[in-house]
Design a protein around this motif. Sequence first.
Motif, mmCIF file in Angstrom:
data_model
loop_
_atom_site.group_PDB
_atom_site.id
_atom_site.type_symbol
_atom_site.label_atom_id
_atom_site.label_comp_id
_atom_site.label_asym_id
_atom_site.label_seq_id
_atom_site.Cartn_x
_atom_site.Cartn_y
_atom_site.Cartn_z
ATOM 1 N N SER A 61 0.842 -1.191 0.000
ATOM 2 C CA SER A 61 0.000 0.000 0.000
ATOM 3 C C SER A 61 0.884 1.250 0.000
ATOM 4 N N PRO A 62 1.668 1.460 -1.070
ATOM 5 C CA PRO A 62 2.694 2.513 -1.074
ATOM 6 C C PRO A 62 2.105 3.907 -0.937
ATOM 7 N N ALA A 63 2.852 4.761 -0.280
ATOM 8 C CA ALA A 63 2.416 6.134 -0.055
ATOM 9 C C ALA A 63 2.407 6.912 -1.365
ATOM 10 N N ASP A 64 1.372 7.725 -1.531
ATOM 11 C CA ASP A 64 1.351 8.678 -2.639
ATOM 12 C C ASP A 64 2.127 9.936 -2.267
ATOM 13 N N VAL A 65 2.112 10.270 -0.978
ATOM 14 C CA VAL A 65 2.828 11.450 -0.472
ATOM 15 C C VAL A 65 3.531 11.055 0.825
ATOM 16 N N SER A 66 4.781 11.487 0.968
ATOM 17 C CA SER A 66 5.520 11.310 2.220
ATOM 18 C C SER A 66 6.028 12.671 2.661
ATOM 19 N N LEU A 67 5.806 12.981 3.924
ATOM 20 C CA LEU A 67 6.267 14.243 4.490
ATOM 21 C C LEU A 67 7.169 13.946 5.684
ATOM 22 N N TYR A 68 8.361 14.549 5.676
ATOM 23 C CA TYR A 68 9.319 14.406 6.771
ATOM 24 C C TYR A 68 9.389 15.747 7.492
ATOM 25 N N ALA A 69 9.343 15.692 8.815
ATOM 26 C CA ALA A 69 9.246 16.936 9.572
ATOM 27 C C ALA A 69 9.980 16.816 10.894
ATOM 28 N N ASP A 70 10.058 17.926 11.600
ATOM 29 C CA ASP A 70 10.542 17.886 12.976
ATOM 30 C C ASP A 70 9.540 17.083 13.807
ATOM 31 N N PRO A 71 9.963 16.522 14.950
ATOM 32 C CA PRO A 71 9.065 15.653 15.733
ATOM 33 C C PRO A 71 7.726 16.320 16.064
ATOM 34 N N PHE A 72 6.647 15.523 15.943
ATOM 35 C CA PHE A 72 5.302 16.008 16.250
ATOM 36 C C PHE A 72 4.529 14.885 16.949
ATOM 37 N N ASP A 73 3.380 15.243 17.510
ATOM 38 C CA ASP A 73 2.569 14.276 18.261
ATOM 39 C C ASP A 73 1.689 13.452 17.323
ATOM 40 N N GLU A 74 1.291 12.253 17.809
ATOM 41 C CA GLU A 74 0.503 11.336 16.994
ATOM 42 C C GLU A 74 -0.876 11.897 16.658
ATOM 43 N N GLU A 75 -1.382 12.832 17.447
ATOM 44 C CA GLU A 75 -2.716 13.373 17.199
ATOM 45 C C GLU A 75 -2.811 14.044 15.818
ATOM 46 N N LEU A 76 -1.665 14.553 15.330
ATOM 47 C CA LEU A 76 -1.692 15.213 14.023
ATOM 48 C C LEU A 76 -2.043 14.235 12.903
ATOM 49 N N ILE A 77 -1.727 12.958 13.084
ATOM 50 C CA ILE A 77 -2.038 11.961 12.064
ATOM 51 C C ILE A 77 -3.554 11.857 11.883
ATOM 52 N N ASP A 78 -4.291 11.887 12.992
ATOM 53 C CA ASP A 78 -5.761 11.808 12.910
ATOM 54 C C ASP A 78 -6.328 12.997 12.143
ATOM 55 N N SER A 79 -5.772 14.177 12.341
ATOM 56 C CA SER A 79 -6.279 15.349 11.630
ATOM 57 C C SER A 79 -5.950 15.281 10.141
ATOM 58 N N ARG A 232 -0.321 19.162 -0.229
ATOM 59 C CA ARG A 232 -0.151 20.523 0.290
ATOM 60 C C ARG A 232 -1.055 20.787 1.488
ATOM 61 N N ARG A 233 -2.245 20.179 1.442
ATOM 62 C CA ARG A 233 -3.138 20.351 2.593
ATOM 63 C C ARG A 233 -2.559 19.656 3.825
ATOM 64 N N ALA A 234 -1.955 18.488 3.627
ATOM 65 C CA ALA A 234 -1.312 17.802 4.753
ATOM 66 C C ALA A 234 -0.106 18.600 5.253
ATOM 67 N N PHE A 235 0.622 19.217 4.317
ATOM 68 C CA PHE A 235 1.764 20.072 4.658
ATOM 69 C C PHE A 235 1.298 21.212 5.573
ATOM 70 N N SER A 236 0.236 21.865 5.164
ATOM 71 C CA SER A 236 -0.285 22.990 5.962
ATOM 72 C C SER A 236 -0.752 22.523 7.339
ATOM 73 N N LYS A 237 -1.369 21.353 7.375
ATOM 74 C CA LYS A 237 -1.853 20.825 8.656
ATOM 75 C C LYS A 237 -0.693 20.577 9.615
ATOM 76 N N LEU A 238 0.427 20.071 9.108
ATOM 77 C CA LEU A 238 1.587 19.848 9.966
ATOM 78 C C LEU A 238 2.154 21.169 10.473
ATOM 79 N N THR A 243 5.129 22.443 13.683
ATOM 80 C CA THR A 243 6.277 21.642 13.269
ATOM 81 C C THR A 243 6.743 22.115 11.901
ATOM 82 N N THR A 244 7.993 21.900 11.604
ATOM 83 C CA THR A 244 8.571 22.332 10.332
ATOM 84 C C THR A 244 8.771 21.132 9.428
ATOM 85 N N VAL A 245 8.196 21.204 8.225
ATOM 86 C CA VAL A 245 8.361 20.123 7.258
ATOM 87 C C VAL A 245 9.716 20.291 6.569
#
Length: 810
Positions: A61-79, A232-238, A243-245
């Motif tokens: 189930s390969p990712a269509d988008v991968s974002l690497y960022a400074d450490p963040f909390d797991e709650e952001l994944i739900d959003s 880009r929407r996921a980028f903005s959410k992070l 956190t910095t992507v």
Amino acid sequence: MSRSLLLSPRWRKVWADLAGNKLRTLLVVLSITVGVFAVGMVYSSYLMFQRDLAGSWGAASPADVSLYADPFDEELIDSIRSLRGVREADGRFNADVRVRTAGGEWRQMWLTAIPDYIKQKVNVVRPESGSWPPGDGDVLLERSSVTQLGMVEGSRILVETAAGNKRLLKITGIVYDSSQLPSLFSGRAYGYIDMDTLEKLDEERRLNQVNLVVEPWVLQGKEKAPIEAVGRRAFSKLEQGNTTVTWFLVNKPGEHLMHGPISAILLLLAVMGVLSLLLSTFLLVNTVAAILTQQVRQLGIMKAIGAQRNQLLRMYLTLVGAYGILALVVAAPLGALAASALTGFMAGMFNFDSGGLEFPGRVLLLETAVALGGPLAAALWPVWQGTGRTVREAISDYGIGGVVPGGRFDRCLDAGLAKLKELPRPVVLSLRNTFRQRGRLVLTLLTLTMAGTAFMAVFSLRAALYAGLEQTLDYYRYDVMVQFTESYRTNRIDQAVMRVPGVKAAEVWGYTPGRILRDERKESENAASSEVTVLAPPVDTEIIRPVIRSGRWLVPGDENALVVDTTTVNDNPQLTVGAPAVVKIGDHKLRLTVVGIAQGVLEGTYVYAPYGWLSGAIQEAGRARSVQIVATDSAPQAQKTLGRAVDEHLKRQGLKVKRVTPVFETKQRIQQRNGILIAFLLIMVVLLAVVGALGLAGSLGLNVLERTREIGVMRAIGASSLDIARVFVLEALCIGLISWLAGALLAVPMAALLAHQVGLLFFHYPLDFYFSFTGVGIWLGVSVTLSLLASLLPAWNAARMSVREVLNYE
């Protein structure tokens, strides 16, 4: 009662032609087998590649988008999961550490912590052996890393964290992660741990990567733009989560990570298949025409006793069909086995699952069409011509009437040969016989010339690959590279390194990750951007030798100048010489101008900026993050020893070392990657040589059989066995030499085309053209050898027959 007696006379003749002349049957079947085998192997390999790559890639189930960022909390994944267009999202943490291999060397390792291994949705890691999931203090190795580390299940590995602390982890299993580049290509090992183990490695219990899959309605073929919009929407959410992507990656839908190298190999497969099929087709036309010419008098006799043309057509086409069926029985299983072996080999190299042997119905249908349709199509015109002769024409044909010169070419040839009075008579006869039946000669030459052209072109491509490899390896004029986790004063680094015994010279560089942005606008930071490594050497450096493809290298006085490599240009085609470039390093957005494009070194995506200007632009003037060391002894073992000594000394001096890389290891990885393609090319060369050998043997063998009665005439007028053998051997050598010369001329444009296309697919730049005179010489030797082998034995056997037997031969 013999089974053949139950058949009608014409079918008994078909059986007699098959079983009675075993040498001819063998030659014809081999001729057809060549094309069927090549087509079957190439098409089966292509289908197996598609099947296995799609299976391995899709199962994760390969990712269509991968974002690497400074450490963040797991709650952001739900959003992020709740965003429109996102079907699923997972998070994980990647720790960049060093690991001690079984051989005592330190290598870079990416340890990935996944919150819940059982509920993975994206970039799924699958267990292969051992325990699952990993426990506290355990690590699971990715299977492509096992060989690189030399470790086995149950052993313990020593890991050095980013903070410099050392921890022991136990290897409890092996896993497969198709979303990672194989360790052979990336140069790093991969391990998988749980979140409890993450805390023991001096890391926070948080995440620093998001992988997401978009909804099916977002996808529009191979277009990346709709996926970018969701990303880009996921980028903005992070960023809204404070956190910095650092890296935003959009994958092309359905495209495997190793798409480029595999495409290059598939291109070579396709070239080989087409060439083999064309060779086989030319060979078949020649072979069938030879058989019909040999049996002209038999056709006249059958017509004289009442045979109709449609009966003769069916009889000879049935004979040709029988040849095709025999070839199919041999070639189909061999093609499937060869394809399975090739796919298994490539699966090991590129780290995907091989589904094993498969015999697809469509491959069998294609092979059947080639085995039956090709020979029948090749035979139709010669059979139609042969069966259309009158009884008088057919019976009066002795197979040698074409010797009488009738055209300008024949008269010129005879005039030229008449002047060569010093040549022995058998030599003159061989030269004359070579051009006696020009239609057959053209077909034979086409077969041999195409085989030789492909052979010499592949050797030239091999030479271009080796030349490109030498250029790449010549880039490295230093022996050990050291990277630090943070910047230090340049004089401190230089003084510390020069105190280590074995260090001849050192050069301090800027070394930092960055991103290429589309433009200067704020919203461009949210667009898909390319991660690059920004190197900042002194402009007068002599410890690297980049190959400049266009523009120039950095010069004294340069400020916001940038040299990009071909890998960067492949991802960012807007970066041409003279074009502006926006590079983001940390919080700094730098505006530069591209002054040159350098050849990539296959170890990453690099851009180069002058140290003096860049260090000031990112507020690190007088500081650096790496040092390149020239050793007094450049031997591999000496580089290893020096690397360990430098590592230990710098740590004692309070410098935090992130990575120590002996350059010979980098060169070794590059050589291994090129070795894969070169090994495949050599396999292709051998196959083409086999095709050429079978083509020459079949054509000349049938030519000798057809002229057996002519041999009897020569024996009757006093020719010795040696004289007769010499005539046919010299004729074969003449054909071989003509085809070799024509092939050498045609190999030049074909080699140039291959170098251009393979270079673009595999390395992102056209390879420089190199013509291999070694390949020309080898094919000359092959042509001469094959000519001797193809003609000597049949000619010698015919020469040993008595005059009566030879003149009675039909």
